[in-house]
Design a protein around this motif. Structure first.
Motif, PDB file in Angstrom:
ATOM      1  N   VAL B  44      18.655 104.535 -35.645  1.00 34.75           N
ATOM      2  CA  VAL B  44      19.963 104.910 -36.209  1.00 34.75           C
ATOM      3  C   VAL B  44      20.901 103.695 -36.264  1.00 34.75           C
ATOM      4  O   VAL B  44      21.518 103.427 -37.308  1.00 34.75           O
ATOM      5  CB  VAL B  44      20.616 106.060 -35.402  1.00 34.75           C
ATOM      6  CG1 VAL B  44      22.059 106.276 -35.854  1.00 34.75           C
ATOM      7  CG2 VAL B  44      19.822 107.346 -35.579  1.00 34.75           C
ATOM      8  N   VAL B  45      20.974 102.930 -35.177  1.00 33.25           N
ATOM      9  CA  VAL B  45      21.906 101.788 -35.206  1.00 33.25           C
ATOM     10  C   VAL B  45      21.390 100.667 -36.114  1.00 33.25           C
ATOM     11  O   VAL B  45      22.176  99.979 -36.768  1.00 33.25           O
ATOM     12  CB  VAL B  45      22.254 101.243 -33.800  1.00 33.25           C
ATOM     13  CG1 VAL B  45      23.316 102.099 -33.148  1.00 33.25           C
ATOM     14  CG2 VAL B  45      21.052 101.106 -32.913  1.00 33.25           C
ATOM     15  N   VAL B  46      20.072 100.520 -36.176  1.00 27.94           N
ATOM     16  CA  VAL B  46      19.511  99.519 -37.094  1.00 27.94           C
ATOM     17  C   VAL B  46      19.834  99.894 -38.544  1.00 27.94           C
ATOM     18  O   VAL B  46      20.265  99.041 -39.337  1.00 27.94           O
ATOM     19  CB  VAL B  46      17.986  99.379 -36.873  1.00 27.94           C
ATOM     20  CG1 VAL B  46      17.320  98.687 -38.057  1.00 27.94           C
ATOM     21  CG2 VAL B  46      17.712  98.601 -35.587  1.00 27.94           C
ATOM     22  N   ALA B  47      19.673 101.166 -38.863  1.00 27.92           N
ATOM     23  CA  ALA B  47      19.991 101.611 -40.233  1.00 27.92           C
ATOM     24  C   ALA B  47      21.473 101.429 -40.541  1.00 27.92           C
ATOM     25  O   ALA B  47      21.853 100.988 -41.629  1.00 27.92           O
ATOM     26  CB  ALA B  47      19.586 103.074 -40.409  1.00 27.92           C
ATOM     27  N   LEU B  48      22.335 101.743 -39.553  1.00 29.89           N
ATOM     28  CA  LEU B  48      23.783 101.620 -39.771  1.00 29.89           C
ATOM     29  C   LEU B  48      24.175 100.170 -40.074  1.00 29.89           C
ATOM     30  O   LEU B  48      24.911  99.897 -41.023  1.00 29.89           O
ATOM     31  CB  LEU B  48      24.549 102.097 -38.528  1.00 29.89           C
ATOM     32  CG  LEU B  48      24.730 103.602 -38.345  1.00 29.89           C
ATOM     33  CD1 LEU B  48      25.192 103.905 -36.920  1.00 29.89           C
ATOM     34  CD2 LEU B  48      25.727 104.170 -39.355  1.00 29.89           C
ATOM     35  N   TYR B  49      23.685  99.246 -39.248  1.00 34.97           N
ATOM     36  CA  TYR B  49      24.160  97.859 -39.342  1.00 34.97           C
ATOM     37  C   TYR B  49      23.360  96.995 -40.308  1.00 34.97           C
ATOM     38  O   TYR B  49      23.886  96.027 -40.846  1.00 34.97           O
ATOM     39  CB  TYR B  49      24.154  97.214 -37.940  1.00 34.97           C
ATOM     40  CG  TYR B  49      25.343  97.625 -37.101  1.00 34.97           C
ATOM     41  CD1 TYR B  49      26.515  96.870 -37.092  1.00 34.97           C
ATOM     42  CD2 TYR B  49      25.320  98.799 -36.343  1.00 34.97           C
ATOM     43  CE1 TYR B  49      27.606  97.246 -36.334  1.00 34.97           C
ATOM     44  CE2 TYR B  49      26.411  99.189 -35.581  1.00 34.97           C
ATOM     45  CZ  TYR B  49      27.559  98.406 -35.579  1.00 34.97           C
ATOM     46  OH  TYR B  49      28.653  98.787 -34.840  1.00 34.97           O
ATOM     47  N   PHE B  50      22.087  97.333 -40.513  1.00 28.89           N
ATOM     48  CA  PHE B  50      21.251  96.466 -41.371  1.00 28.89           C
ATOM     49  C   PHE B  50      20.732  97.189 -42.607  1.00 28.89           C
ATOM     50  O   PHE B  50      20.080  96.574 -43.451  1.00 28.89           O
ATOM     51  CB  PHE B  50      20.080  95.899 -40.561  1.00 28.89           C
ATOM     52  CG  PHE B  50      20.518  95.150 -39.323  1.00 28.89           C
ATOM     53  CD1 PHE B  50      21.222  93.953 -39.451  1.00 28.89           C
ATOM     54  CD2 PHE B  50      20.261  95.643 -38.052  1.00 28.89           C
ATOM     55  CE1 PHE B  50      21.648  93.263 -38.319  1.00 28.89           C
ATOM     56  CE2 PHE B  50      20.686  94.966 -36.926  1.00 28.89           C
ATOM     57  CZ  PHE B  50      21.385  93.768 -37.059  1.00 28.89           C
ATOM     58  N   GLY B  51      21.012  98.484 -42.711  1.00 23.86           N
ATOM     59  CA  GLY B  51      20.512  99.256 -43.842  1.00 23.86           C
ATOM     60  C   GLY B  51      21.540  99.444 -44.943  1.00 23.86           C
ATOM     61  O   GLY B  51      21.361 100.271 -45.839  1.00 23.86           O
ATOM     62  N   GLY B  52      22.652  98.689 -44.846  1.00 26.72           N
ATOM     63  CA  GLY B  52      23.654  98.788 -45.905  1.00 26.72           C
ATOM     64  C   GLY B  52      24.564  99.999 -45.789  1.00 26.72           C
ATOM     65  O   GLY B  52      25.206 100.405 -46.754  1.00 26.72           O
ATOM     66  N   ILE B  53      24.642 100.570 -44.601  1.00 27.90           N
ATOM     67  CA  ILE B  53      25.511 101.753 -44.432  1.00 27.90           C
ATOM     68  C   ILE B  53      26.938 101.324 -44.046  1.00 27.90           C
ATOM     69  O   ILE B  53      27.899 101.668 -44.731  1.00 27.90           O
ATOM     70  CB  ILE B  53      24.943 102.692 -43.347  1.00 27.90           C
ATOM     71  CG1 ILE B  53      23.513 103.118 -43.710  1.00 27.90           C
ATOM     72  CG2 ILE B  53      25.859 103.908 -43.179  1.00 27.90           C
ATOM     73  CD1 ILE B  53      23.378 103.942 -44.960  1.00 27.90           C
ATOM     74  N   LEU B  54      27.051 100.551 -42.970  1.00 21.93           N
ATOM     75  CA  LEU B  54      28.383 100.172 -42.495  1.00 21.93           C
ATOM     76  C   LEU B  54      28.948  98.986 -43.276  1.00 21.93           C
ATOM     77  O   LEU B  54      28.232  98.037 -43.605  1.00 21.93           O
ATOM     78  CB  LEU B  54      28.336  99.777 -41.009  1.00 21.93           C
ATOM     79  CG  LEU B  54      28.115 100.852 -39.961  1.00 21.93           C
ATOM     80  CD1 LEU B  54      28.216 100.229 -38.562  1.00 21.93           C
ATOM     81  CD2 LEU B  54      29.124 101.974 -40.090  1.00 21.93           C
ATOM     82  N   ARG B  55      30.238  99.031 -43.522  1.00 21.38           N
ATOM     83  CA  ARG B  55      30.974  97.897 -44.099  1.00 21.38           C
ATOM     84  C   ARG B  55      31.623  97.163 -42.920  1.00 21.38           C
ATOM     85  O   ARG B  55      32.467  97.740 -42.223  1.00 21.38           O
ATOM     86  CB  ARG B  55      32.041  98.467 -45.036  1.00 21.38           C
ATOM     87  CG  ARG B  55      32.880  97.450 -45.765  1.00 21.38           C
ATOM     88  CD  ARG B  55      33.706  98.155 -46.828  1.00 21.38           C
ATOM     89  NE  ARG B  55      34.720  99.023 -46.217  1.00 21.38           N
ATOM     90  CZ  ARG B  55      35.391  99.972 -46.903  1.00 21.38           C
ATOM     91  NH1 ARG B  55      35.142 100.175 -48.187  1.00 21.38           N
ATOM     92  NH2 ARG B  55      36.280 100.720 -46.294  1.00 21.38           N
ATOM     93  N   TYR B  56      31.187  95.937 -42.681  1.00 22.61           N
ATOM     94  CA  TYR B  56      31.716  95.213 -41.516  1.00 22.61           C
ATOM     95  C   TYR B  56      31.621  93.718 -41.742  1.00 22.61           C
ATOM     96  O   TYR B  56      30.906  93.251 -42.640  1.00 22.61           O
ATOM     97  CB  TYR B  56      30.968  95.606 -40.238  1.00 22.61           C
ATOM     98  CG  TYR B  56      29.513  95.201 -40.201  1.00 22.61           C
ATOM     99  CD1 TYR B  56      28.537  95.989 -40.798  1.00 22.61           C
ATOM    100  CD2 TYR B  56      29.104  94.036 -39.553  1.00 22.61           C
ATOM    101  CE1 TYR B  56      27.193  95.633 -40.766  1.00 22.61           C
ATOM    102  CE2 TYR B  56      27.758  93.672 -39.512  1.00 22.61           C
ATOM    103  CZ  TYR B  56      26.804  94.473 -40.122  1.00 22.61           C
ATOM    104  OH  TYR B  56      25.499  94.109 -40.088  1.00 22.61           O
ATOM    105  N   ASP B  57      32.343  92.970 -40.920  1.00 19.23           N
ATOM    106  CA  ASP B  57      32.346  91.518 -41.038  1.00 19.23           C
ATOM    107  C   ASP B  57      32.439  90.932 -39.625  1.00 19.23           C
ATOM    108  O   ASP B  57      33.513  90.961 -39.020  1.00 19.23           O
ATOM    109  CB  ASP B  57      33.552  91.081 -41.885  1.00 19.23           C
ATOM    110  CG  ASP B  57      33.647  89.566 -42.013  1.00 19.23           C
ATOM    111  OD1 ASP B  57      32.789  88.856 -41.448  1.00 19.23           O
ATOM    112  OD2 ASP B  57      34.587  89.100 -42.675  1.00 19.23           O
TER     113      ASP B  57
END
Lengths: 321, 286
Positions: B44-57
């Motif tokens: 779940v966290v891999v998908a969020l941060y590396f799967g193009g789900i979260l917008r972050y910088d």
């Protein structure tokens, strides 16, 4: 309310009403304020803000834990949440949320507990916040303020909003005498000297400030000169004012509408013990829950009166070395 | 900066394998922590941060328009720390300081110590309320960020979770998604033996939430569920993703173990774990 009547103090607004009005005024000036209430907005008087700024007001129902957590989240986004409920429900029900979602991450959230103390009267002990100051003081980094009257409450609310960090303000249900008839200079952490004296210092906050002023008057009739300090900020405590009082007068009496353990008395005693130990007497609610009843009857029954403060002062003076 | 470039499924699988290595290494070196709790939430966290789900910088962690991920089950933080390091919030080397005095990687997340951590958690039940606060602030400020909060299944014993669930629907918040890491175990045993709150999905439905149930280790299912949730499938309705997961996932002798909550593994066990995950342990556990 009888307190202060013998020295001619006039009844003013309740501190909750003064809080509600001040908050509504500040809403105009500080657009980041959001107000969160636990379905008691007509009691805490956040209703004044709700009427003027409905889009920035949230009634979260009777769910204090959630509303404090939400406030923590909003503060993380730059809002200044003001969370209001009865003092007992806010501080006791949501204590872990205050710890984890507000205090530990140092969130800029303001908590206002109304209906504090036994002076709410007839509704009885389940509705009385008598542990709230101790709980608020126990939270790391919290500022804890107990204003005396409508004038000081207005200043305290303003100071809290402009302070960056968590603040707890305690307000009450009944209309209370106006102590600050000529305005109030309010600085967080700085006690207000309302009357000077040589023999004893009466330190009080909330409604007990009026009682302390009345007690000073009674003592004067017996030839005893009493200083009166309005210790509106319990934390951070004004240790300098306490040290000065101890040096100048040699005895202290602390009066508060709160349980004995962990309230103003404990904090004053700690400061005095460290800086300049002198005999200290305490007027408070001890360690037992109150009863339902007429507020003035309750205050008399539990000794939260000018007479008891004066008697305690005499006993404390008698313990001077 | 917008969305971090999304990795493909194979790269995400590889990333998950890497995060599992970090979890084993950091908790073993720390000598304490909750590795099995972290292992169940990896996909779940891999998908969020590396799967193009979260917008972050990572170079601007307090960017006001960022999407938020709030880890309410704070004891799973080794997984989040590993992901934040790999995402570039801090050097990967720092993972080995977990739980040491002075390290920003505390035993449970401390938002004031580590940029990228959105909430200080560890007292269960509070993250969904905090997430709701972020979501409502977005509405007040006219921002379009999305808030994801991950709770544990044992955490759902806490009444505050349901207070928050009620309030999110009442205030018609659709930029809030709750992910339940449903790994079936809490400290003293199976969640249904400790407190049987079934029917679980129906409870969320009864609270007015849009419910998705997925295999929380199937990256394609995880990605599509997160995408759907972020698209706000039903206006004015928050989404819950019940991610069925395996506590200790990826290490055979840790999976489904009811007695491994809150316990790190020993060096020799860690070596076996890394071998199972296809990593060499040479130089990793010193």
């Amino acid at each position: 309310m009888e307190l202060g009547r013998r020295i001619g103090l006039k009844l003013g607004l309740s501190t909750r009403e003064a809080f509600g009005r001040a908050l509504a005024e500040l809403g105009e000036e500080v657009p980041n304020i959001v107000v969160i209430d636990g379905d008691v907005n007509n009691s805490t008087r956040t209703e004044h803000f709700a009427k003027r700024f409905p889009e920035r007001f949230f009634n979260f129902g009777i769910a204090e834990s959630n509303m404090v957590g939400v406030a923590g989240g909003m503060a993380a986004c730059g809002k200044i949440p003001v969370v209001a409920s009865f003092a007992c429900f806010l501080m006791c029900n949501a204590f872990d949320q205050l710890r984890m979602s507000v205090a530990y991450p140092r969130m800029n959230v303001k908590l206002v507990g109304s209906h504090a103390g036994i002076s709410i009267g007839q509704d009885g002990p389940s509705q009385m916040g008598v542990e709230d100051v101790a709980l608020a003081c126990a939270l790391g980094g919290f500022v804890v303020i107990v204003p005396a009257d409508e004038v000081e409450t207005r200043e305290a609310v303003r100071a809290a909003i402009y302070h960056n960090g968590p603040v707890y303000i305690r307000v009450g249900r009944p209309e209370v005498p106006i102590v600050y008839t000529d305005g109030c200079n309010f600085t967080i952490g700085k006690a207000n000297k309302l009357r000077d004296g040589r023999d004893v210092t009466l330190i009080a906050n909330g409604i007990m400030v009026a009682a302390a002023l009345e007690a000073a008057h009674l003592l004067e009739q017996d030839g005893i000169s009493a200083r009166v300090l309005d210790m509106h900020t319990v934390k951070p405590i004004d240790a300098y004012a306490i040290e000065e009082a101890a040096r100048d007068t040699g005895a202290i009496v602390v009066a508060e509408e709160h349980f004995a353990y962990g309230g103003l008395g404990s904090v004053v005693a700690m400061a005095a013990a460290e800086r300049y130990p002198v005999p200290i007497g305490f007027v408070n609610l001890g360690d037992t829950y109150s009863r339902s009843g007429d507020p003035d009857d309750l205050l008399r029954y539990y000794g939260l009166t000018a007479d008891n403060i004066a008697e305690t002062a005499k006993r404390t003076i008698g313990r001077k070395r | 900066m917008a969305v971090a470039p999304a990795l493909g499924i194979e790269q995400l699988r590889e990333k998950a394998r890497l995060i599992r290595k970090h979890i084993i290494v950091m908790t073993t070196l720390a000598g304490s922590g909750h590795p099995t709790t972290a292992l169940s939430m990896v996909e779940v966290v891999v998908a969020l941060y590396f799967g193009g789900i979260l917008r972050y910088d990572p170079s601007n962690p307090y960017w006001e328009d960022r999407d938020r991920f709030i880890l309410s089950k704070g004891h799973g933080c080794p997984a989040l720390y590993a992901v934040l390091a790999e995402a570039g919030y801090f050097p990967v080397e720092q993972l080995k300081t977990l739980r040491q005095l002075g390290s920003p990687l505390e035993g449970h997340p401390n938002m004031r110590a580590l940029p990228g951590i959105e909430a200080s958690t560890g007292s269960l039940g509070q993250g969904l309320s905090i997430g709701l606060g972020h979501a409502l602030a977005a509405r007040l400020d006219g921002r379009d960020y999305h808030v994801f909060t991950m709770v544990g299944d044992g955490e759902c014993d806490e009444g505050q979770v349901w207070e928050a669930a009620m309030a999110a629907k009442h205030f018609k918040v659709d930029n809030l998604t709750c992910i339940v890491d449903h790994n079936k175990y809490q400290q003293t045993g199976c969640v249904f033996d400790v407190m049987d709150y079934r029917p679980f999905a129906d409870k969320w439905r009864a609270f007015g939430w849009h419910v998705q149930e997925i295999d929380g280790h199937d990256l394609e299912q995880v990605l599509s569920a997160l995408r759907l949730a972020k698209s706000k499938p039903i206006k004015g309705t928050p989404t819950v993703i019940i991610a069925h997961t395996i506590k200790g996932k990826g290490v055979s002798f840790l999976e489904h173990r009811s007695d491994m909550h809150g316990r790190a593994i020993k060096i020799d066990e860690a070596k076996r774990a890394l071998e199972e995950l296809g990593w060499s342990w040479e130089g990793e556990l010193d």
